[in-house]
Design a protein around this motif. Structure first.
Motif, mmCIF file in Angstrom:
data_model
loop_
_atom_site.group_PDB
_atom_site.id
_atom_site.type_symbol
_atom_site.label_atom_id
_atom_site.label_comp_id
_atom_site.label_asym_id
_atom_site.label_seq_id
_atom_site.Cartn_x
_atom_site.Cartn_y
_atom_site.Cartn_z
ATOM 1 N N LEU A 1 -8.588 10.347 -6.698
ATOM 2 C CA LEU A 1 -9.186 11.629 -6.328
ATOM 3 C C LEU A 1 -10.078 12.100 -7.475
ATOM 4 O O LEU A 1 -9.644 12.806 -8.366
ATOM 5 N N HIS B 1 0.835 -1.205 0.000
ATOM 6 C CA HIS B 1 0.000 0.000 0.000
ATOM 7 C C HIS B 1 0.865 1.248 0.000
ATOM 8 O O HIS B 1 0.600 2.208 -0.735
ATOM 9 N N GLU C 1 -7.322 3.969 -4.306
ATOM 10 C CA GLU C 1 -7.680 5.348 -3.996
ATOM 11 C C GLU C 1 -7.429 6.244 -5.202
ATOM 12 O O GLU C 1 -6.324 6.279 -5.734
ATOM 13 N N ARG D 1 1.095 13.090 -8.528
ATOM 14 C CA ARG D 1 0.211 14.255 -8.349
ATOM 15 C C ARG D 1 0.986 15.562 -8.178
ATOM 16 O O ARG D 1 0.416 16.637 -8.296
ATOM 17 N N ARG D 2 2.278 15.469 -7.872
ATOM 18 C CA ARG D 2 3.086 16.667 -7.634
ATOM 19 C C ARG D 2 3.892 17.013 -8.883
ATOM 20 O O ARG D 2 4.581 16.153 -9.439
ATOM 21 N N GLN E 1 1.402 7.236 -6.375
ATOM 22 C CA GLN E 1 0.266 8.103 -6.701
ATOM 23 C C GLN E 1 0.536 9.537 -6.263
ATOM 24 O O GLN E 1 0.302 10.486 -7.023
ATOM 25 N N ASN E 2 1.018 9.704 -5.052
ATOM 26 C CA ASN E 2 1.278 11.047 -4.539
ATOM 27 C C ASN E 2 2.379 11.743 -5.323
ATOM 28 O O ASN E 2 2.287 12.948 -5.588
ATOM 29 N N ALA E 3 3.412 11.015 -5.703
ATOM 30 C CA ALA E 3 4.477 11.614 -6.505
ATOM 31 C C ALA E 3 3.933 12.064 -7.860
ATOM 32 O O ALA E 3 4.264 13.156 -8.341
ATOM 33 N N THR F 1 0.627 4.100 -2.907
ATOM 34 C CA THR F 1 0.204 5.459 -2.575
ATOM 35 C C THR F 1 1.359 6.457 -2.725
ATOM 36 O O THR F 1 1.133 7.610 -3.096
ATOM 37 N N GLY F 2 2.578 6.007 -2.478
ATOM 38 C CA GLY F 2 3.736 6.879 -2.700
ATOM 39 C C GLY F 2 3.880 7.254 -4.165
ATOM 40 O O GLY F 2 4.156 8.414 -4.502
ATOM 41 N N GLU G 1 -8.867 11.202 -12.221
ATOM 42 C CA GLU G 1 -7.752 10.282 -11.992
ATOM 43 C C GLU G 1 -8.050 8.862 -12.466
ATOM 44 O O GLU G 1 -7.331 7.936 -12.115
#
Length: 153
Positions: A129, A86, A127, A97-98, A93-95, A90-91, A133
């Motif tokens: 957003l 996980h 997950e 997004r930036r 995904q977050n990267a 999620t890491g 996405e």
């Protein structure tokens, strides 16, 4: 990137380095039956996810700036979610997004029989957003893509 294949190669490599592949397989069979991840298997799996992340980082670096990653066969991120799967997903995904982070973009294939439902991997919700996405790739598009590569046209 076939995430499952990379993860399993890393897990096998770690276990082989220590002569423990058979023990890992036995522990994983117990985990499948009980849902309880032993401390030993958890340790191997966490290390394998770390190495998988390193391999992914190497591939992104080789691809150059603004690389977009396509992950498939990613179900093991949910099987071993609590032991690093996980966090890896999620890491990424977050990267994505930036702006300015690597990878620049991320595509995660989540095969489904219910394209309007929330995206899932092995029954666990992925997950996202909002609808921006996610994209549903219809069967006709995938058939054309597999047939002659002209689906993008």
């Amino acid at each position: 990137m076939d995430l499952g294949a990379v993860f399993l190669a890393e897990l096998r490599g770690i276990a082989d380095e220590r002569g423990q592949w058979d023990a890992v397989l036995r522990s994983d069979a117990r985990f499948a039956a009980s849902g309880e991840l032993s401390r030993g298997l958890r340790s191997y799996v966490r290390f394998a996810w770390q190495r998988t992340e390193e391999r992914l980082g190497e591939r992104v670096a080789e691809a150059g700036p603004r690389a977009v990653v396509l992950l498939h066969n990613a179900g093991l991120t949910t099987r071993y979610a609590d032991a690093g799967g996980h966090a890896l997903l999620t890491g990424l995904q977050n990267a994505a997004r930036r702006s300015g982070a690597d990878p620049h973009g991320l595509w995660l294939l989540c095969p489904t029989d219910a394209p309007q439902a929330a995206p899932r991997l092995d029954g666990r919700i992925v997950e996202v957003l909002g609808d921006h996405e996610r994209a549903v790739l219809r069967e006709d598009f995938l058939s054309r893509l597999a047939g002659d590569g002209s689906a993008a046209a």
